[in-house]
Design an enzyme around this catalytic site. Sequence first.
Site, short mmCIF file in Angstrom:
data_model
loop_
_atom_site.label_atom_id
_atom_site.label_comp_id
_atom_site.label_asym_id
_atom_site.label_seq_id
_atom_site.Cartn_x
_atom_site.Cartn_y
_atom_site.Cartn_z
N CYS A 33 -16.18 22.26 -14.73
CA CYS A 33 -17.14 23.25 -14.21
C CYS A 33 -18.38 22.55 -13.64
O CYS A 33 -18.30 21.97 -12.57
CB CYS A 33 -17.47 24.28 -15.28
SG CYS A 33 -18.03 25.83 -14.58
N HIS A 86 -12.38 26.12 -16.81
CA HIS A 86 -12.49 25.50 -18.14
C HIS A 86 -11.10 25.36 -18.76
O HIS A 86 -10.68 26.20 -19.54
CB HIS A 86 -13.38 26.35 -19.05
CG HIS A 86 -14.81 26.33 -18.66
ND1 HIS A 86 -15.69 25.36 -19.12
CD2 HIS A 86 -15.53 27.14 -17.87
CE1 HIS A 86 -16.89 25.59 -18.60
NE2 HIS A 86 -16.83 26.67 -17.84
N GLU A 105 -10.18 23.56 -21.09
CA GLU A 105 -10.24 23.37 -22.54
C GLU A 105 -9.94 24.66 -23.32
O GLU A 105 -9.48 24.62 -24.45
CB GLU A 105 -11.61 22.80 -22.95
CG GLU A 105 -12.82 23.70 -22.76
CD GLU A 105 -13.49 23.60 -21.39
OE1 GLU A 105 -12.80 23.19 -20.42
OE2 GLU A 105 -14.68 23.95 -21.28
N1 GLN Z 1 -24.18 26.16 -14.00
C1 GLN Z 1 -22.98 26.16 -13.24
C2 GLN Z 1 -22.66 27.50 -12.63
O1 GLN Z 1 -23.18 28.50 -13.08
C3 GLN Z 1 -21.80 25.67 -14.08
C4 GLN Z 1 -21.45 26.57 -15.21
C5 GLN Z 1 -20.56 25.93 -16.21
O2 GLN Z 1 -20.46 24.71 -16.29
N2 GLN Z 1 -19.93 26.72 -17.04
O3 GLN Z 1 -21.89 27.60 -11.71
#
Ligand code: GLN
Length: 542
Positions: A389, A518, A520
Amino acid sequence: MKRKYIFVIGGVMSGIGKGITTASLLKILEAKGYKATAMKIDPYVNVDAGTMNPIEHGEVFVTDDGAECDQDIGNYERFSGENITSNNYLTTGKVYQNVINKERNLEYGGKCVEVVPHIPNEVIYRIKKAGKEANADFVLIEIGGTIGEYQNLLFLESARMMRLKEPENVLFVLVSYLPVPKTIGEMKTKPTQSAGRLLNEAGIQPDIIVGRSSMPIDNIRKKKISIFCNIEPEDVISAPDAESIYDIPLAFNKEKIGERVLKKLNMRPKRNREGLSEWENFVARSKKGGKKVKIAIVGKYFQTGEFVLTDSYISVIEAIKHACWKIGCKEEITWLSSEKYEKDKKTLKEISNYDGVIIPGGFGSRGMKGKINVIEYCRKNNIPFFGLCLGMQLAVIEYARNVCNLEEASTTEANENCRHPVIDIMPAQKKIIKNKNYGGTMRLGAFDCKIKKGTKSYNAYKKETISERHRHRFEVNNEFKKILEDNGLVLAGVNPDLDLVEIIEIKKHPFFVGVQFHPEFKSKPLNGHPLFVEFIKAAKNK
Ligand code: GLN
């Protein structure tokens, strides 16, 4: 068969493993051939876990249907074959929000709406709904906090009311703590006795007591708890500290918790021992060890010490372990605070000591610069890198700055007016932010991704269309797609409906992959996530 409800309630203090107890019981009931599901009820006024800082509350776990939940939901999914949905996570805030919405919609038919019985009734309605929609034989309900707290009283009240209505279908498990004070050298049962009484005060008699302690509970103490807490000694389940959380279902099984639960509910196992054999094999395999792989996680949610950190990134840590077990090696995880790599690039040399680097998800601009420096170092020095992410977004920024010569490349999350916003907020999200409508409004839950053949990701997943979970507001800006690709960045995965970049890779590198999702959250102990497995393989070969 009528649906059965098992409440798991904590006594003495928090943090003693109610979540793992619930997850283990879920596993055991599944092994006995039943369809079981688990839900968590948290006493917070927050409507969900999405607005809580991971340092305070631990990781925010995301379900396929986009609920932002407590990390315990992650354990339920990892232990069981269940795909948990938003029905299975409830907070005080959510309950009140539902009741108030119903009141505004005149659904109470002009009645005076009161805390009792309308709040417990709503809780009961939600518990039943979770059971019905999961089509479960058993619903396990973990109540957050401990007994004696003002905050979870209404949840206990709901549990009591359910038992009153259908005593043959409702069971109470108290998870309590038995300290062994160093100065005395003896296991003390009094705190558990008090916890039992406190539960009685709420009108609830525990059926089973899970006694958490640093060592097994002997028969003398089981009898003592039996007499003072009004249960049979066989219903005191010894739960000593274990080497790994995945040992617990096996330890519980030895104590026959499943048999006790079924007996009390007048039921029989549909299947016997063999139900846990796959799990047994996996636990044995996981203890074999193997070649050590040194993984660095570069993040920022851990200033308050290691204990809190592991909670902030719990699914990432578990996914690393699952992958290691799958290919027979042993993880050694080190936490590196990204801010350290901001000022002095010389410090980056120590990154070479690791076999692989993960940059996990995160929010806000603090620590970004250090992470970008680490990514550049990994890219140039062939160190396996996996960006999750925010980790992926920063990899795109690094590539844009240092390979595409877009020196002012950034994300609008850190710099709203940057010249080259290679990572930018989506127009729909912009509106949301403007109205300060932050709660539950990110791009959340499962989305499809189409993977290009011949890429590392395709080789990992071995299929073209995958589905992974999301939690973010920012995306790769498609205006920069061409320049990134022309300069060699592989856009390996794209969401076909929204045309959004989901996976980036570079060629000629042992492993350099960033994902907007994600992975994970979907890694399982018996089956490590394909991308984590490929990352660990590359780390093992470094
Ligand atoms: N801050 C980033 C976004 O909002 C990444 C979010 C995250 O890593 N879950 O896109």
